[in-house]
Design a protein around this motif. Structure first.
Motif, PDB file in Angstrom:
ATOM      1  N   VAL A 118       0.862  -1.175   0.000  1.00 62.91           N
ATOM      2  CA  VAL A 118       0.000   0.000   0.000  1.00 62.91           C
ATOM      3  C   VAL A 118       0.901   1.228   0.000  1.00 62.91           C
ATOM      4  O   VAL A 118       2.045   1.172   0.490  1.00 62.91           O
ATOM      5  N   GLY A 119       0.410   2.335  -0.588  1.00 63.21           N
ATOM      6  CA  GLY A 119       1.269   3.509  -0.651  1.00 63.21           C
ATOM      7  C   GLY A 119       0.558   4.762  -1.099  1.00 63.21           C
ATOM      8  O   GLY A 119      -0.678   4.802  -1.215  1.00 63.21           O
ATOM      9  N   LEU A 120       1.351   5.783  -1.364  1.00 64.04           N
ATOM     10  CA  LEU A 120       0.872   7.072  -1.844  1.00 64.04           C
ATOM     11  C   LEU A 120       1.558   7.407  -3.162  1.00 64.04           C
ATOM     12  O   LEU A 120       2.755   7.177  -3.322  1.00 64.04           O
ATOM     13  N   LYS A 121       0.800   7.997  -4.086  1.00 60.58           N
ATOM     14  CA  LYS A 121       1.329   8.355  -5.393  1.00 60.58           C
ATOM     15  C   LYS A 121       1.023   9.811  -5.686  1.00 60.58           C
ATOM     16  O   LYS A 121      -0.119  10.254  -5.586  1.00 60.58           O
ATOM     17  N   SER A 122       2.080  10.541  -6.081  1.00 58.72           N
ATOM     18  CA  SER A 122       1.947  11.945  -6.461  1.00 58.72           C
ATOM     19  C   SER A 122       2.445  12.113  -7.885  1.00 58.72           C
ATOM     20  O   SER A 122       3.508  11.594  -8.234  1.00 58.72           O
ATOM     21  N   ASN A 123       1.682  12.839  -8.683  1.00 58.24           N
ATOM     22  CA  ASN A 123       2.101  13.062 -10.067  1.00 58.24           C
ATOM     23  C   ASN A 123       3.422  13.811 -10.148  1.00 58.24           C
ATOM     24  O   ASN A 123       4.193  13.637 -11.088  1.00 58.24           O
ATOM     25  N   LYS A 124       3.690  14.648  -9.146  1.00 64.30           N
ATOM     26  CA  LYS A 124       4.901  15.461  -9.170  1.00 64.30           C
ATOM     27  C   LYS A 124       6.056  14.851  -8.390  1.00 64.30           C
ATOM     28  O   LYS A 124       7.227  15.030  -8.752  1.00 64.30           O
ATOM     29  N   LEU A 125       5.750  14.127  -7.311  1.00 60.43           N
ATOM     30  CA  LEU A 125       6.798  13.658  -6.412  1.00 60.43           C
ATOM     31  C   LEU A 125       7.135  12.186  -6.566  1.00 60.43           C
ATOM     32  O   LEU A 125       8.200  11.748  -6.128  1.00 60.43           O
ATOM     33  N   GLY A 126       6.248  11.386  -7.155  1.00 56.61           N
ATOM     34  CA  GLY A 126       6.516   9.965  -7.325  1.00 56.61           C
ATOM     35  C   GLY A 126       5.665   9.110  -6.405  1.00 56.61           C
ATOM     36  O   GLY A 126       4.668   9.570  -5.832  1.00 56.61           O
ATOM     37  N   THR A 127       6.072   7.842  -6.237  1.00 54.36           N
ATOM     38  CA  THR A 127       5.290   6.856  -5.498  1.00 54.36           C
ATOM     39  C   THR A 127       6.104   6.286  -4.345  1.00 54.36           C
ATOM     40  O   THR A 127       7.255   5.872  -4.524  1.00 54.36           O
ATOM     41  N   LEU A 128       5.498   6.237  -3.167  1.00 56.24           N
ATOM     42  CA  LEU A 128       6.104   5.639  -1.982  1.00 56.24           C
ATOM     43  C   LEU A 128       5.181   4.524  -1.499  1.00 56.24           C
ATOM     44  O   LEU A 128       3.989   4.758  -1.279  1.00 56.24           O
ATOM     45  N   SER A 129       5.738   3.320  -1.363  1.00 55.24           N
ATOM     46  CA  SER A 129       4.907   2.171  -0.993  1.00 55.24           C
ATOM     47  C   SER A 129       5.632   1.291   0.007  1.00 55.24           C
ATOM     48  O   SER A 129       6.854   1.352   0.148  1.00 55.24           O
ATOM     49  N   ALA A 130       4.858   0.438   0.700  1.00 52.70           N
ATOM     50  CA  ALA A 130       5.432  -0.445   1.720  1.00 52.70           C
ATOM     51  C   ALA A 130       4.705  -1.781   1.695  1.00 52.70           C
ATOM     52  O   ALA A 130       3.488  -1.838   1.501  1.00 52.70           O
ATOM     53  N   GLY A 131       5.480  -2.875   1.886  1.00 52.00           N
ATOM     54  CA  GLY A 131       4.912  -4.212   1.915  1.00 52.00           C
ATOM     55  C   GLY A 131       5.819  -5.220   1.238  1.00 52.00           C
ATOM     56  O   GLY A 131       7.049  -5.137   1.329  1.00 52.00           O
ATOM     57  N   ARG A 132       5.223  -6.193   0.558  1.00 46.51           N
ATOM     58  CA  ARG A 132       5.945  -7.226  -0.198  1.00 46.51           C
ATOM     59  C   ARG A 132       5.946  -6.783  -1.660  1.00 46.51           C
ATOM     60  O   ARG A 132       4.888  -6.757  -2.310  1.00 46.51           O
ATOM     61  N   GLN A 133       7.146  -6.473  -2.202  1.00 51.22           N
ATOM     62  CA  GLN A 133       7.231  -5.830  -3.501  1.00 51.22           C
ATOM     63  C   GLN A 133       8.397  -6.375  -4.314  1.00 51.22           C
ATOM     64  O   GLN A 133       9.330  -6.971  -3.777  1.00 51.22           O
ATOM     65  N   TYR A 134       8.357  -6.117  -5.636  1.00 48.28           N
ATOM     66  CA  TYR A 134       9.457  -6.511  -6.512  1.00 48.28           C
ATOM     67  C   TYR A 134      10.643  -5.573  -6.334  1.00 48.28           C
ATOM     68  O   TYR A 134      10.490  -4.361  -6.207  1.00 48.28           O
ATOM     69  N   GLU A 135      11.863  -6.170  -6.351  1.00 51.27           N
ATOM     70  CA  GLU A 135      13.060  -5.342  -6.368  1.00 51.27           C
ATOM     71  C   GLU A 135      13.350  -4.936  -7.818  1.00 51.27           C
ATOM     72  O   GLU A 135      12.695  -5.388  -8.745  1.00 51.27           O
ATOM     73  N   PHE A 136      14.340  -4.084  -8.049  1.00 49.52           N
ATOM     74  CA  PHE A 136      14.464  -3.397  -9.328  1.00 49.52           C
ATOM     75  C   PHE A 136      15.130  -4.210 -10.432  1.00 49.52           C
ATOM     76  O   PHE A 136      14.934  -3.912 -11.610  1.00 49.52           O
ATOM     77  N   THR A 137      15.930  -5.225 -10.102  1.00 48.66           N
ATOM     78  CA  THR A 137      16.437  -6.089 -11.165  1.00 48.66           C
ATOM     79  C   THR A 137      15.276  -6.799 -11.848  1.00 48.66           C
ATOM     80  O   THR A 137      15.193  -6.865 -13.075  1.00 48.66           O
ATOM     81  N   THR A 138      14.363  -7.314 -11.052  1.00 44.81           N
ATOM     82  CA  THR A 138      13.180  -7.968 -11.605  1.00 44.81           C
ATOM     83  C   THR A 138      12.309  -6.976 -12.372  1.00 44.81           C
ATOM     84  O   THR A 138      11.892  -7.249 -13.502  1.00 44.81           O
ATOM     85  N   GLU A 139      12.046  -5.831 -11.773  1.00 48.33           N
ATOM     86  CA  GLU A 139      11.077  -4.902 -12.353  1.00 48.33           C
ATOM     87  C   GLU A 139      11.615  -4.118 -13.544  1.00 48.33           C
ATOM     88  O   GLU A 139      10.902  -3.921 -14.534  1.00 48.33           O
ATOM     89  N   TYR A 140      12.871  -3.682 -13.490  1.00 49.93           N
ATOM     90  CA  TYR A 140      13.412  -2.832 -14.554  1.00 49.93           C
ATOM     91  C   TYR A 140      14.113  -3.649 -15.641  1.00 49.93           C
ATOM     92  O   TYR A 140      13.754  -3.580 -16.816  1.00 49.93           O
ATOM     93  N   VAL A 141      15.134  -4.421 -15.270  1.00 52.23           N
ATOM     94  CA  VAL A 141      15.909  -5.166 -16.261  1.00 52.23           C
ATOM     95  C   VAL A 141      15.153  -6.407 -16.725  1.00 52.23           C
ATOM     96  O   VAL A 141      15.186  -6.759 -17.902  1.00 52.23           O
TER      97      VAL A 141
END
Length: 417
Positions: A118-141
């Motif tokens: 769950v988290g907060l999303k701002s069009n100007k500032l980005g997204t901050l979330s907390a919980g069980r999530q993908y790390e960036f090697t999986t998500e980006y590459v």
């Protein structure tokens, strides 16, 4: 009898309808999912390890969920958002994985094993979330590798050591993702280990940078997982804990080996990984390349990590270099091919090992939601694996071969809703 509204009642009703409409427009919850199943063939599937240490295997034909031998894992999820005003939204994602072959939960029995945050999303500032999530090697590459672009499980690098197949998640994590700045975005993740007296033990740190403009997509990522036997591989309810081996197993007289390319590295103090990838689309073709370097550092850390039957010390590196091409024959039909070369450095009394893998695939869209596909992969291994045995082939997370080569084929159907 006909009922007439007084002017006051009419005004109250109009306001109530307006508030209800506004509330509906400001918040939404979406149910979504994928069902994927196929018929698979393996030229050699390991069933056990003999008393002489030599694996035993046979040909196999079976039905399996797409995560185990296909394009994508079956799942269902809930995705929601609420408009808080001023360009700020509250967001969440709960996603369950399951097997189409038998209906069981995936991710070791976790109810929302794929995602829960769950988290907060701002069009100007980005997204901050907390919980069980993908790390960036999986998500980006991972999004730029053959695993995602066409091949699924059949294009997974040996042992999925670099996590490009989207099964590596971080528990107890806080994640930030920036807005898009003219095609450029970045993010960072911290997974809290939760160990009293030690901030770093079982912790995960990950970051990534990606660029998307015209036909070019590129990304780079970094991952550091302390005590990876727990923080990177022991994240599911079925994990065996510190004393067990969550990376894999040596097999037995009644069971096959599991991830023999890395199973012997469970005693590592740290997993450190750098990955870079790109795709370039030109007309009907898409070209791709990925390189990953995964290091298991501080082997022999028995105080915090998993077993170390070979008494390994020091560090070992696993490198993967992949090239791929995808061609759209028509808007509804595409084919793809990829080649990956993996090599593992020597450590202790273990020599090096090498893996060659070729994967092919074709996909025909019956509609915007339903695809028919065929996949094929061939892998050959050489050298000594992490268990101190002759290296054997293993395509994706399918059971490894009893020999140094393996051929796998599948024909499946995937439907998105």
């Amino acid at each position: 009898m006909q009922t007439y509204l007084t002017p006051i009642r009419a005004a109250v009703a109009a306001v109530a309808l307006a508030v209800a409409a506004q509330s509906h427009a400001q918040s939404a919850v979406t149910l979504y999912g994928v069902v994927d199943i196929g018929i698979n063939y393996s030229s050699n599937t390991q069933t056990s390890v003999g008393a002489n240490g030599v694996p035993v295997g046979h040909r196999q034909v079976y039905v399996a969920d797409g995560l185990n031998a296909g394009k994508m894992g079956s799942r269902w999820g809930l995705r929601g958002k609420e408009d808080l005003g001023g360009g700020l939204e509250a967001i969440f994602n709960l996603e369950n994985g399951f097997s189409m072959a038998n209906g069981a939960f995936a991710q070791g029995g976790a109810e929302f094993g794929r995602q829960a945050w769950v988290g907060l999303k701002s069009n100007k500032l980005g997204t901050l979330s907390a919980g069980r999530q993908y790390e960036f090697t999986t998500e980006y590459v991972g999004a730029l590798s053959a695993v995602t672009t066409f091949g699924g499980e059949f294009s997974t690098h040996p042992g999925n050591v670099d996590g490009l197949l989207n099964i590596r998640r971080a528990n107890n994590s806080v994640k930030y993702q920036s807005p898009d700045f003219h095609g450029l975005s970045f993010g960072a993740l911290v997974g809290l280990g939760g160990v009293p007296g030690s901030v770093s033990q079982n912790s995960v740190v990950s970051g990534g940078l990606r660029y998307n403009v015209s036909g070019l997509q590129a990304a780079v990522s970094y991952l550091n997982a302390r005590n990876p036997n727990i923080s990177a591989y022991g994240i599911n309810p079925s994990s065996s804990g510190v004393t067990g081996n969550n990376l894999g197993s040596a097999g037995s007289a009644t069971s096959a080996q599991n991830a023999p390319i890395i199973a012997g590295f469970a005693s590592a103090n740290t997993l450190e990984e750098v990955a870079v990838g790109m795709t370039y689309t030109m007309g009907a073709e898409q070209f791709g390349a990925v390189f990953t370097r995964t290091a298991f550092e501080g082997l022999g850390n028995t105080s915090q990590s998993g077993p170390n039957s070979l008494h390994l010390q020091g560090s070992v590196h696993v490198n993967n270099a992949e090239v791929s091409i995808q061609h759209h024959v028509t808007p509804l039909f595409y084919v793809g091919a990829a080649y990956d070369y993996a090599w593992v450095s020597s450590v202790g009394n273990l020599g090096t090992s090498h893996y060659h893998q070729v994967s092919l695939g074709g996909d025909y869209a019956l509609s915007k939601r339903t695809d028919l596909y065929v996949l094929a992969a061939w892998e050959q291994a050489a050298g000594t694996n992490s268990l101190g045995k002759p290296a054997v082939a293993q395509i994706g997370y399918m059971s490894p071969s009893a020999t140094n080569h393996q051929l796998a084929l599948t024909a499946g159907i995937a439907h998105r809703f």
